[in-house]
Scaffold this active site. Structure first.
Site, PDB file in Angstrom:
ATOM      1  N   LYS A 220      22.224  35.345  21.406  1.00  0.00           N
ATOM      2  CA  LYS A 220      21.082  36.069  20.827  1.00  0.00           C
ATOM      3  C   LYS A 220      21.508  37.239  19.932  1.00  0.00           C
ATOM      4  CE  LYS A 220      17.604  34.880  24.284  1.00  0.00           C
ATOM      5  NZ  LYS A 220      16.501  35.374  25.123  1.00  0.00           N
TER       6      LYS A 220
ATOM      7  N   GLY B 119      14.020  46.719  35.389  1.00  0.00           N
ATOM      8  CA  GLY B 119      15.119  46.069  34.667  1.00  0.00           C
ATOM      9  C   GLY B 119      15.212  46.635  33.260  1.00  0.00           C
TER      10      GLY B 119
ATOM     11  N   ASP C 250      10.142  36.920  22.646  1.00  0.00           N
ATOM     12  CA  ASP C 250       9.988  37.114  24.096  1.00  0.00           C
ATOM     13  C   ASP C 250       8.879  38.135  24.414  1.00  0.00           C
ATOM     14  OD1 ASP C 250      11.811  35.273  25.021  1.00  0.00           O
ATOM     15  OD2 ASP C 250      13.475  36.693  25.139  1.00  0.00           O
TER      16      ASP C 250
ATOM     17  N   THR D 212      19.401  30.842  22.609  1.00  0.00           N
ATOM     18  CA  THR D 212      19.430  31.364  23.973  1.00  0.00           C
ATOM     19  C   THR D 212      20.819  31.888  24.303  1.00  0.00           C
ATOM     20  OG1 THR D 212      18.722  30.925  26.241  1.00  0.00           O
ATOM     21  CG2 THR D 212      19.817  29.097  25.104  1.00  0.00           C
TER      22      THR D 212
ATOM     23  N   SER E 227      12.860  24.172  26.449  1.00  0.00           N
ATOM     24  CA  SER E 227      12.323  24.253  25.085  1.00  0.00           C
ATOM     25  C   SER E 227      12.082  22.879  24.458  1.00  0.00           C
ATOM     26  CB  SER E 227      13.252  25.090  24.206  1.00  0.00           C
ATOM     27  OG  SER E 227      13.254  26.416  24.661  1.00  0.00           O
TER      28      SER E 227
END
Ligand code: NAP
Length: 281
Positions: free
Chosen positions: A67, A141, A116, A63, A18
Site C-alpha cells: 500500500k 488502534g 478504506d 493490499t 476482492s
C-alpha cells in the site's frame, strides 16, 4: 467486445475476497471485465504498475504489503491517499471506461486512492444508519485501517475522534489526520462515545489477546473492522450489553464499492456485491 482486466495485488493475496466482490459487480452491470488476485512480490511492484499502464488494466486494488510502495509509482494521489501515504485503489483519470485500447496511454493519468475510510463511513452512515454529524467517536488502534478511519471521520463532520493505542506516538500521528477534531484519548472516553471502532487485530481468528477494550453498551454503536470471525467476542459482549453492533463486512463492501466507482464511473451494484460476499463468507 474487448474484455478489460483488473486485479488485486498483494503478498500473500490468495485469501482476498476482492475477486468475489468485483466479478459480481461486473456481471451485474454487464461490464466486460474480469478481476483476479495476482501474487506480486515486493521487488515486482514497479513492473506490475508498468504492466497496468501498457495493458490498460481497468483498475487495481492494492493490499498488504504494497500500500505504501505504490505511492511513488503513480502520477497523482487523491487528497486522502496523500494524507495517509497509502493506496488501496489505483484508477485512471479521466474517463475510466473509455480507456479501452491497450498501449494507448493518451493523456490519462494513473491515480492512487484510499477507499478504506470511505468504506467505514458508508458502513456507519448507510448500513447502520447512524448520524455522523456531531458524533463522538473512539478509534482503538493506530495502524493503516485506524488511520483511514480517523481521516475519513474527520472529513465526515464528527465532533470528536479520540484515538486509543498501545504505542502513544502512533496514536498521536493517527489523531492528527482528523485535524481539528482528532486527539489522543483515554479509556474514559469509552463512557461518553457515540461510536467505538476496534481497528486492531485483537479478536481475530488466531488472536488470543482477549478484548481490545471493555465492551460498550446501550446508546453506543460498536464497530469491529474484523470480519473473521463475523462476530468477535467484543462485539458479542457489546451486543449483549445493548450496543448496536457492526462487524467488518460492511466496511469491506463499502471500500470495494468506492473502488468500483473509481474504475467505472458508475454506481456500484451494492446488493449484488453483498450477496456474493455473503455466499463467500
Ligand atoms: P496494522 O497496520 O498492523 O495495525 C494494527 C494496530 O493494532 C496497531 O495500532 C497496533 O498497535 C494495534 N495492535 C495490534 N495488536 C495489538 C494487541 N495485541 N493489543 C493492542 N493493540 C494491538 O493493521 P491494520 O491493517 O490497520 O488492520 C487492523 C484490523 O483491521 C485487522 O483486524 C484487519 O483485518 C482489519 N481490517 C479490516 C478491513 C475491512 O475491510 N473490514 C480493512 C482493513 C483492515 P501498535 O501501534 O502499538 O503496534
Amino acid at each position: 467486445m474487448l474484455s478489460r482486466f483488473a486485479a488485486v495485488i498483494g503478498d500473500p493475496v490468495a485469501h482476498s475476497l476482492s475477486p468475489v466482490l468485483h466479478n459480481a459487480a461486473f456481471t451485474a452491470l454487464d461490464i466486460h471485465a474480469r478481476y483476479e488476485a495476482v501474487l506480486v512480490r515486493p521487488d515486482e511492484v514497479p513492473a506490475c504498475i508498468e504492466r497496468m499502464r501498457t495493458e490498460r488494466w481497468l483498475g487495481m486494488s492494492v493490499t498488504m504489503p504494497h500500500k505504501e510502495a505504490v505511492v511513488a509509482l503513480l502520477d497523482d494521489l487523491t487528497p486522502i491517499a496523500g494524507a495517509l501515504g497509502a493506496v488501496n485503489c489505483v484508477f485512471w483519470e479521466p474517463d475510466p471506461l473509455s480507456q479501452v485500447v491497450p498501449g494507448a496511454a493518451g493523456s490519462a493519468r494513473l491515480v492512487g486512492d484510499n477507499t478504506d475510510g470511505a468504506g467505514v463511513v458508508w458502513a456507519l452512515r448507510d448500513h447502520v444508519g447512524v448520524e455522523l454529524a456531531g458524533a463522538r467517536v473512539v478509534v482503538i488502534g493506530a495502524g493503516g485501517a485506524a488511520r483511514a478511519c480517523v481521516a475519513a471521520l474527520g472529513g465526515a463532520g464528527v465532533a470528536d475522534v479520540a484515538v486509543l493505542n498501545r504505542t502513544l506516538a502512533k496514536a498521536e500521528g493517527a489523531a492528527a489526520l482528523a485535524t481539528a477534531v482528532g486527539r489522543v484519548g483515554t479509556i474514559a472516553d469509552l463512557e461518553t462515545a457515540d461510536i467505538v471502532i476496534n481497528a486492531t487485530p485483537v479478536g481475530m481468528v488466531g488472536d488470543e489477546s482477549g478484548l481490545p477494550a471493555p465492551p460498550v453498551g446501550s446508546g453506543t454503536v460498536a464497530m469491529d473492522l474484523i470480519y473473521h470471525p463475523v462476530e468477535t467476542e467484543w462485539l458479542r459482549r457489546s451486543a449483549a450489553s445493548g450496543a448496536v453492533v457492526c462487524n467488518g463486512v460492511p466496511m469491506l463492501l463499502g471500500q470495494a464499492a468506492a473502488a468500483f466507482e473509481r474504475w467505472t464511473g458508475r454506481p456500484a451494484p451494492v446488493a449484488a456485491m453483498a450477496e456474493a460476499l455473503g455466499d463467500a463468507l
